[in-house]
Design a protein around this motif. Structure first.
Motif, PDB file in Angstrom:
ATOM      1  N   LEU A  89      44.306  43.887  33.038  1.00  0.00           N
ATOM      2  CA  LEU A  89      44.684  42.927  34.078  1.00  0.00           C
ATOM      3  C   LEU A  89      43.500  42.043  34.455  1.00  0.00           C
ATOM      4  O   LEU A  89      43.648  40.829  34.621  1.00  0.00           O
ATOM      5  CB  LEU A  89      45.190  43.679  35.316  1.00  0.00           C
ATOM      6  CG  LEU A  89      46.522  44.423  35.168  1.00  0.00           C
ATOM      7  CD1 LEU A  89      46.859  45.147  36.465  1.00  0.00           C
ATOM      8  CD2 LEU A  89      47.640  43.481  34.769  1.00  0.00           C
ATOM      9  N   ALA A  90      42.320  42.641  34.608  1.00  0.00           N
ATOM     10  CA  ALA A  90      41.123  41.866  34.956  1.00  0.00           C
ATOM     11  C   ALA A  90      40.780  40.876  33.849  1.00  0.00           C
ATOM     12  O   ALA A  90      40.401  39.727  34.105  1.00  0.00           O
ATOM     13  CB  ALA A  90      39.953  42.806  35.214  1.00  0.00           C
ATOM     14  N   ARG A  91      40.940  41.307  32.592  1.00  0.00           N
ATOM     15  CA  ARG A  91      40.624  40.453  31.444  1.00  0.00           C
ATOM     16  C   ARG A  91      41.583  39.268  31.371  1.00  0.00           C
ATOM     17  O   ARG A  91      41.170  38.121  31.130  1.00  0.00           O
ATOM     18  CB  ARG A  91      40.697  41.294  30.173  1.00  0.00           C
ATOM     19  CG  ARG A  91      40.066  40.673  28.942  1.00  0.00           C
ATOM     20  CD  ARG A  91      39.822  41.701  27.846  1.00  0.00           C
ATOM     21  NE  ARG A  91      40.989  42.513  27.567  1.00  0.00           N
ATOM     22  CZ  ARG A  91      41.066  43.837  27.810  1.00  0.00           C
ATOM     23  NH1 ARG A  91      40.035  44.471  28.332  1.00  0.00           N
ATOM     24  NH2 ARG A  91      42.163  44.509  27.518  1.00  0.00           N
ATOM     25  N   GLU A  92      42.876  39.521  31.603  1.00  0.00           N
ATOM     26  CA  GLU A  92      43.863  38.448  31.547  1.00  0.00           C
ATOM     27  C   GLU A  92      43.712  37.480  32.712  1.00  0.00           C
ATOM     28  O   GLU A  92      43.924  36.277  32.568  1.00  0.00           O
ATOM     29  CB  GLU A  92      45.272  39.049  31.539  1.00  0.00           C
ATOM     30  CG  GLU A  92      45.605  39.812  30.260  1.00  0.00           C
ATOM     31  CD  GLU A  92      46.941  40.527  30.347  1.00  0.00           C
ATOM     32  OE1 GLU A  92      47.530  40.547  31.464  1.00  0.00           O
ATOM     33  OE2 GLU A  92      47.405  41.067  29.326  1.00  0.00           O
ATOM     34  N   HIS A  93      43.354  38.028  33.876  1.00  0.00           N
ATOM     35  CA  HIS A  93      43.231  37.176  35.064  1.00  0.00           C
ATOM     36  C   HIS A  93      41.971  36.322  35.019  1.00  0.00           C
ATOM     37  O   HIS A  93      41.980  35.190  35.514  1.00  0.00           O
ATOM     38  CB  HIS A  93      43.214  38.047  36.325  1.00  0.00           C
ATOM     39  CG  HIS A  93      43.143  37.268  37.598  1.00  0.00           C
ATOM     40  ND1 HIS A  93      44.221  36.567  38.099  1.00  0.00           N
ATOM     41  CD2 HIS A  93      42.116  37.058  38.465  1.00  0.00           C
ATOM     42  CE1 HIS A  93      43.874  35.967  39.230  1.00  0.00           C
ATOM     43  NE2 HIS A  93      42.602  36.246  39.465  1.00  0.00           N
ATOM     44  N   LYS A  98      35.257  42.994  40.309  1.00  0.00           N
ATOM     45  CA  LYS A  98      35.501  41.942  41.293  1.00  0.00           C
ATOM     46  C   LYS A  98      36.830  41.235  41.039  1.00  0.00           C
ATOM     47  O   LYS A  98      37.497  40.793  41.967  1.00  0.00           O
ATOM     48  CB  LYS A  98      34.361  40.913  41.252  1.00  0.00           C
ATOM     49  CG  LYS A  98      32.979  41.462  41.573  1.00  0.00           C
ATOM     50  CD  LYS A  98      32.851  41.864  43.022  1.00  0.00           C
ATOM     51  CE  LYS A  98      31.429  42.290  43.351  1.00  0.00           C
ATOM     52  NZ  LYS A  98      31.309  42.751  44.765  1.00  0.00           N
ATOM     53  N   ALA A  99      37.214  41.124  39.766  1.00  0.00           N
ATOM     54  CA  ALA A  99      38.434  40.382  39.417  1.00  0.00           C
ATOM     55  C   ALA A  99      39.703  41.192  39.641  1.00  0.00           C
ATOM     56  O   ALA A  99      40.795  40.631  39.694  1.00  0.00           O
ATOM     57  CB  ALA A  99      38.370  39.938  37.963  1.00  0.00           C
ATOM     58  N   LEU A 100      39.576  42.502  39.800  1.00  0.00           N
ATOM     59  CA  LEU A 100      40.750  43.368  39.742  1.00  0.00           C
ATOM     60  C   LEU A 100      41.733  43.152  40.885  1.00  0.00           C
ATOM     61  O   LEU A 100      42.952  43.151  40.675  1.00  0.00           O
ATOM     62  CB  LEU A 100      40.305  44.830  39.701  1.00  0.00           C
ATOM     63  CG  LEU A 100      41.419  45.864  39.549  1.00  0.00           C
ATOM     64  CD1 LEU A 100      42.268  45.565  38.323  1.00  0.00           C
ATOM     65  CD2 LEU A 100      40.837  47.273  39.458  1.00  0.00           C
ATOM     66  N   SER A 101      41.243  42.969  42.102  1.00  0.00           N
ATOM     67  CA  SER A 101      42.141  42.829  43.244  1.00  0.00           C
ATOM     68  C   SER A 101      43.077  41.640  43.064  1.00  0.00           C
ATOM     69  O   SER A 101      44.299  41.753  43.241  1.00  0.00           O
ATOM     70  CB  SER A 101      41.332  42.683  44.534  1.00  0.00           C
ATOM     71  OG  SER A 101      42.191  42.503  45.639  1.00  0.00           O
ATOM     72  N   ALA A 155      43.781  40.190  40.268  1.00  0.00           N
ATOM     73  CA  ALA A 155      44.590  40.408  39.067  1.00  0.00           C
ATOM     74  C   ALA A 155      45.851  41.193  39.399  1.00  0.00           C
ATOM     75  O   ALA A 155      46.940  40.897  38.880  1.00  0.00           O
ATOM     76  CB  ALA A 155      43.765  41.145  38.016  1.00  0.00           C
ATOM     77  N   GLN A 156      45.742  42.187  40.266  1.00  0.00           N
ATOM     78  CA  GLN A 156      46.914  42.963  40.647  1.00  0.00           C
ATOM     79  C   GLN A 156      47.900  42.122  41.446  1.00  0.00           C
ATOM     80  O   GLN A 156      49.121  42.242  41.277  1.00  0.00           O
ATOM     81  CB  GLN A 156      46.488  44.181  41.476  1.00  0.00           C
ATOM     82  CG  GLN A 156      45.722  45.220  40.682  1.00  0.00           C
ATOM     83  CD  GLN A 156      45.307  46.376  41.554  1.00  0.00           C
ATOM     84  OE1 GLN A 156      45.931  47.418  41.596  1.00  0.00           O
ATOM     85  NE2 GLN A 156      44.214  46.185  42.281  1.00  0.00           N
ATOM     86  N   GLN A 157      47.381  41.273  42.317  1.00  0.00           N
ATOM     87  CA  GLN A 157      48.259  40.413  43.107  1.00  0.00           C
ATOM     88  C   GLN A 157      49.056  39.471  42.215  1.00  0.00           C
ATOM     89  O   GLN A 157      50.182  39.087  42.544  1.00  0.00           O
ATOM     90  CB  GLN A 157      47.426  39.611  44.111  1.00  0.00           C
ATOM     91  CG  GLN A 157      46.792  40.463  45.205  1.00  0.00           C
ATOM     92  CD  GLN A 157      45.880  39.654  46.107  1.00  0.00           C
ATOM     93  OE1 GLN A 157      45.990  38.435  46.192  1.00  0.00           O
ATOM     94  NE2 GLN A 157      44.958  40.331  46.778  1.00  0.00           N
ATOM     95  N   ALA A 158      48.470  39.092  41.070  1.00  0.00           N
ATOM     96  CA  ALA A 158      49.157  38.191  40.152  1.00  0.00           C
ATOM     97  C   ALA A 158      50.321  38.893  39.453  1.00  0.00           C
ATOM     98  O   ALA A 158      51.268  38.249  38.999  1.00  0.00           O
ATOM     99  CB  ALA A 158      48.170  37.651  39.115  1.00  0.00           C
TER     100      ALA A 158
END
Length: 457
Positions: free
Chosen positions: A260-264, A324-327, A329-332
């Motif tokens: 998810l972090a990688r895609e976001h 840092k990107a994960l939060s 990414a999940q919302q997306a």
């Protein structure tokens, strides 16, 4: 049911002008937090002094009206939602840093000070306050006290409960009291300070806190280790925590979290792996090399794919980019995230990771696991995308908690109980223990006006 006219008149005396709000907009602003729970209060007040809080509690008790204390409203468990209506006390105007004493390593603050504002005030003096939740820019010290907040650096420096020396508060009886000291050692009976921390405003309303400060470390070193499976990473966590150099942060991310972090955020350079550890060490520069070598050796278990060590600030930021990107990414992915923060002994972390994977397969719902692996605290985030997945996610929750308890763990590490986990408390605590807690509640708040409907089932 509207407030009694006599209470409303008394509130106007205590809170003149705009310190009392009863409009629909003001009430709606105090009706929700970062959970999905929402309930309108009958009035909102904005205290600026201890005397006002004492008068407020006495007035609410005299009329049997519920009173809920509120900070930044960042709770994910509904802890600050006024489920029984009544009065909300918003502490955002009670936000003074009263004293900073570097020689005594303490600061005295009001509950409405945000965590970030406090850290900014301490930084030029060479100190920090250990709790560092992800909501630091918005959450208040009062909220940190209410749920015993922590964050990544709790693995070395402890949670809120470990970093508070004393409190001033008003019990549900309307009686003011102080507990704790301004010293780091004390042996004078029951520790009411630690009792109030984590009580979610159900025992007393805190108006002042004396906080224990920690000197800022002279140097930092960050490492990132990727693994071919989550079990290998979890095994590495246990090895890292068994050696003398305690990391100041040790974060875990599973395969779905990384994807998810990688895609976001493709530009962040998030590695393709089944699991990732982010490790941070701090201390004196001359001691860091030895500590870093010890952690590197512990991280090199069968299943290690790559181990990277940051040599400057830019490399450090790059290593932490995935976390840092994960939060966001999940919302997306979904607006229906169910966020749980369970804890097990570090040695049982591999079993917890396996159990979470089995739950995801059994209930056919995406689950992202990440969090503060150094103290066994994983954020297990269900990411349902439709009605069927939402139902399956909620069906899986009791199984998650039962498995955590069976591993010797507990159902909340830093988010608290609030409304969301209240019904699961009997899984974590015996009837006798809950009975003693109810007795404590009755002693502090005999009429049950403080934050009713929270914590105790």
């Amino acid at each position: 049911m509207p407030l009694p006219a006599a209470l409303l008149a008394r509130l106007r005396e205590i809170f003149p002008d705009d310190a009392l709000a009863t409009t629909d907009d003001d009430r709606r602003a105090a009706a929700r937090d970062n959970s999905r729970h929402e309930h309108l209060p009958d009035a909102v007040v904005f205290p600026t002094s201890h005397a006002q809080v004492e008068a407020l509690v006495r007035a609410c008790r005299a009329h049997g009206v519920p009173l809920t204390a509120r900070g930044g409203g960042t709770s994910s468990t509904g802890a600050s939602v006024p489920v029984a209506g009544g009065v909300v006390a918003n502490f955002m105007r009670m936000n003074r840093i009263l004293r900073i004493a570097p020689d005594d390593r303490l600061a005295m603050v009001e509950p409405g000070v945000t965590n970030e504002a406090l850290q900014k005030a301490l930084a030029p003096l060479g100190f920090f306050w250990a709790p560092d939740p992800g909501s630091a820019p918005w959450c208040t010290v009062g909220g940190n006290l209410a749920c015993n907040a922590a964050g990544p650096h709790a693995v070395k420096y402890g949670a809120t409960r470990d970093n508070v020396l004393g409190l001033a508060a008003v019990a549900g009886t309307g009686e003011s009291f102080r507990c704790g000291t301004q010293t780091s050692k004390s042996a004078i009976g029951y520790d009411l300070t630690r009792l109030l921390i984590g009580s979610e405003g159900t025992l007393a309303v805190i108006t002042e806190a004396t906080l224990k400060l920690t000197p800022r470390p002279a140097a930092l070193r960050s490492l990132r280790a990727s693994y071919r499976d989550a079990a290998s990473a979890a095994h590495a966590v246990a090895r890292i925590m068994a050696q003398p150099a305690t990391p100041c942060a040790l974060e875990f991310m599973d395969a779905l979290a990384l994807r998810l972090a990688r895609e976001h955020q493709p530009e962040a350079g998030v590695p393709e792996a089944e699991a990732l550890l982010l490790i941070e060490l701090d201390g004196a520069p001359d001691a860091l090399e030895e500590a870093c070598a010890a952690v590197e050796a512990a991280a090199r278990v069968d299943g290690l794919v790559q181990l990277e060590v940051a040599r400057d600030e830019a490399q450090t930021r790059a290593l932490w980019a995935a976390r840092k990107a994960l939060s966001f990414a999940q919302q997306a992915v979904t607006q229906h995230k169910i966020n749980e923060d369970v804890v097990v002994p570090v040695s049982r972390l591999p079993a917890l990771v396996d159990n979470v994977r089995a739950l995801a397969e059994k209930h056919a719902v995406p689950i992202v696991s990440f969090g503060h692996a150094g103290n066994g605290n994983l954020h297990v985030n269900f990411l349902p995308r439709d009605v069927d997945e939402i139902e399956r996610a909620y069906a899986a929750l009791p199984e998650l908690f039962e498995r955590v308890i069976a591993l010797g763990g507990t159902i909340s590490g830093e988010h608290g109980i609030g409304v969301v986990k209240r019904e699961f408390m009997p899984l974590a605590l015996s009837g006798a223990t809950l009975g003693l807690m109810r007795g404590i509640k009755a002693a502090f708040d005999p009429d049950g006006i403080l934050n009713p409907g929270k914590l105790l089932p």
